[in-house]
Enzyme design. Sequence first.
Site, PDB file in Angstrom:
ATOM      1  N   ASP A  56      21.626 -11.621  48.153  1.00  0.00           N
ATOM      2  CA  ASP A  56      21.459 -10.275  48.710  1.00  0.00           C
ATOM      3  C   ASP A  56      20.134 -10.072  49.445  1.00  0.00           C
ATOM      4  O   ASP A  56      19.067 -10.432  48.931  1.00  0.00           O
ATOM      5  CB  ASP A  56      21.475  -9.232  47.590  1.00  0.00           C
ATOM      6  CG  ASP A  56      22.720  -9.281  46.737  1.00  0.00           C
ATOM      7  OD1 ASP A  56      23.599 -10.105  47.009  1.00  0.00           O
ATOM      8  OD2 ASP A  56      22.794  -8.479  45.786  1.00  0.00           O
ATOM      9  N   GLU A 241      28.584  -2.870  43.579  1.00  0.00           N
ATOM     10  CA  GLU A 241      27.177  -3.248  43.663  1.00  0.00           C
ATOM     11  C   GLU A 241      26.546  -2.682  44.925  1.00  0.00           C
ATOM     12  O   GLU A 241      27.238  -2.218  45.837  1.00  0.00           O
ATOM     13  CB  GLU A 241      27.039  -4.777  43.631  1.00  0.00           C
ATOM     14  CG  GLU A 241      27.611  -5.390  42.359  1.00  0.00           C
ATOM     15  CD  GLU A 241      27.353  -6.879  42.246  1.00  0.00           C
ATOM     16  OE1 GLU A 241      26.755  -7.284  41.239  1.00  0.00           O
ATOM     17  OE2 GLU A 241      27.767  -7.627  43.154  1.00  0.00           O
TER      18      GLU A 241
END
Length: 533
Positions: A56, A241
């Site tokens: 990420d 998420e």
Amino acid sequence: MKRSDPAARFHHAVRHHGLAACLLLIILSPARAQDAPTPQWRPALHFSPTEHWMNDPNGPFLLDGTYHLFYQYNPAGTVWGPMSWGHATSTDLLHWHEQGVAIPSTPAEDIFSGAMVYDGSNRSGLGSASAPPLLAFHTSVFHGNPAHPDGTQAQSLSYSLDRGAHWQSYAHNPILTLQPDSRQFRDPSVVWYPQGQCWLMTTVVADAQLVKLYRSTDLLHWSFLSDFQPSGYRKPGMLWEMPLLVPLPLDGNPHDTRWVMIVSVNPWSIAGGSGVQYFVGRFDGTRFIPDALPPEGADPSAYDWLDHGADQYAPIRFANTGTRPPLLIAWMNNWDYADTLPTAPWRGQMTLPVQLALKTVDGRPALVQAPAPQYDDLVRRQGIAAFADRDVGPGQTWRAPLGGPVLDIRVTLRRGDAAHAGIVVRQTPDGRTGTVISYDFLSGNLTLDRSRSGQVGFSPRFSLAHIAHLPTPGGTVSLHLVIDRNSVELFANGGALRMTDLVFPPPGSDGVSLFSDGGHTRFTEIRISAPAR
């Protein structure tokens, strides 16, 4: 921040064999870090670390003309492991310079995903007028902490007083926890809310598919506002998420601001594995209220997806960009096969940064995406080759005289009597290998097919074709393709639909061709450029 199956096994091993032993296994693993280098797949336009694992993006921001990008990083191996924040900088969003590990993990704490705020007014009191602090909000995962059971996730703060060169942990971490402690509470994102003169934080309880909203005036103390958990598309085992709340003017009207809630979902995305869903609605200062949603049990295609390809996840907004349109960057990968990608000595890369707008598409508000203006500037500087319009019939192809591993391609398909037509990129001279983008004029479906794109057998979960419905009034489709050495990013009809897919072609797969089946198609506005570093 996703705990994939290998990640869960890693943490199990840490508990039973110790961190040092597990790190040694990762470093020495011949199937990972010691694979032969694969320079033909090193992206030229997209950030990737020189070596080791990345996922990420975290806390990107702009300050003094420099863009800063942080990211989930395992500096000890090419699979997911103890997470730190890596750091890179750029002046143009295209040429990145690694700066080393910014916020390292420790045996007592992993540093998961989060966001950044430039506290220019020193509301936190952690800096001064002459040295305003940078605040990095991140999830801490605790190990061996007497105050929290192992694996507890809570929101913490690190800060820098020298514009990101060095970081220190806030003395009163964590700044936000759940009661009781949770192992799934993560991914803080922070945005300024001028109407309330406060900061808003979105976080998730991932396995509950729940977004939690908080407010603060000093960036240190946070008060609960509300939960967002809409009815609709949810599946067993799905995680939510990296929640992101973005205000946008509809059709450029500053008096009609809507709010968009973006959430990354894994698994069960529209293209399989992980992906990104979004909701358009309004924010009343306490709650995010989405517009009317599809009925319970509706097909996933009835919902809004940021990307219809397989390889975009965890997008995050660049902070401190003023009144400019929002810029997003995401991880170009999929948790279905992320730890098996055939690249070495690195594994993981970012998408191009894109500019967001909210426009009325087919009668309803929808996100529209385009590469950041800096990318278009690069394309113009490198020069653009324009080609005459082409009529292509059944059994015919037109091979572009310009090719290369890094290309920008723009073309419009105008239907004649063809059933479907399209373009092949990263094509070998014999035509046996290539990535096919085709439009079916009868069904209105756009397909990106990577089944013959090169290496596809490294994972049985590497999905081969991705399909999305794209209405085309008048039978006209515009395609903008950004081709890198190992990826295809497609923006269709002015960015109303996006597909992002990794590909792993053999050397020499540099060709481009146009085709039409079942009749004739006219290809117009053909523009090709070769942007390079």
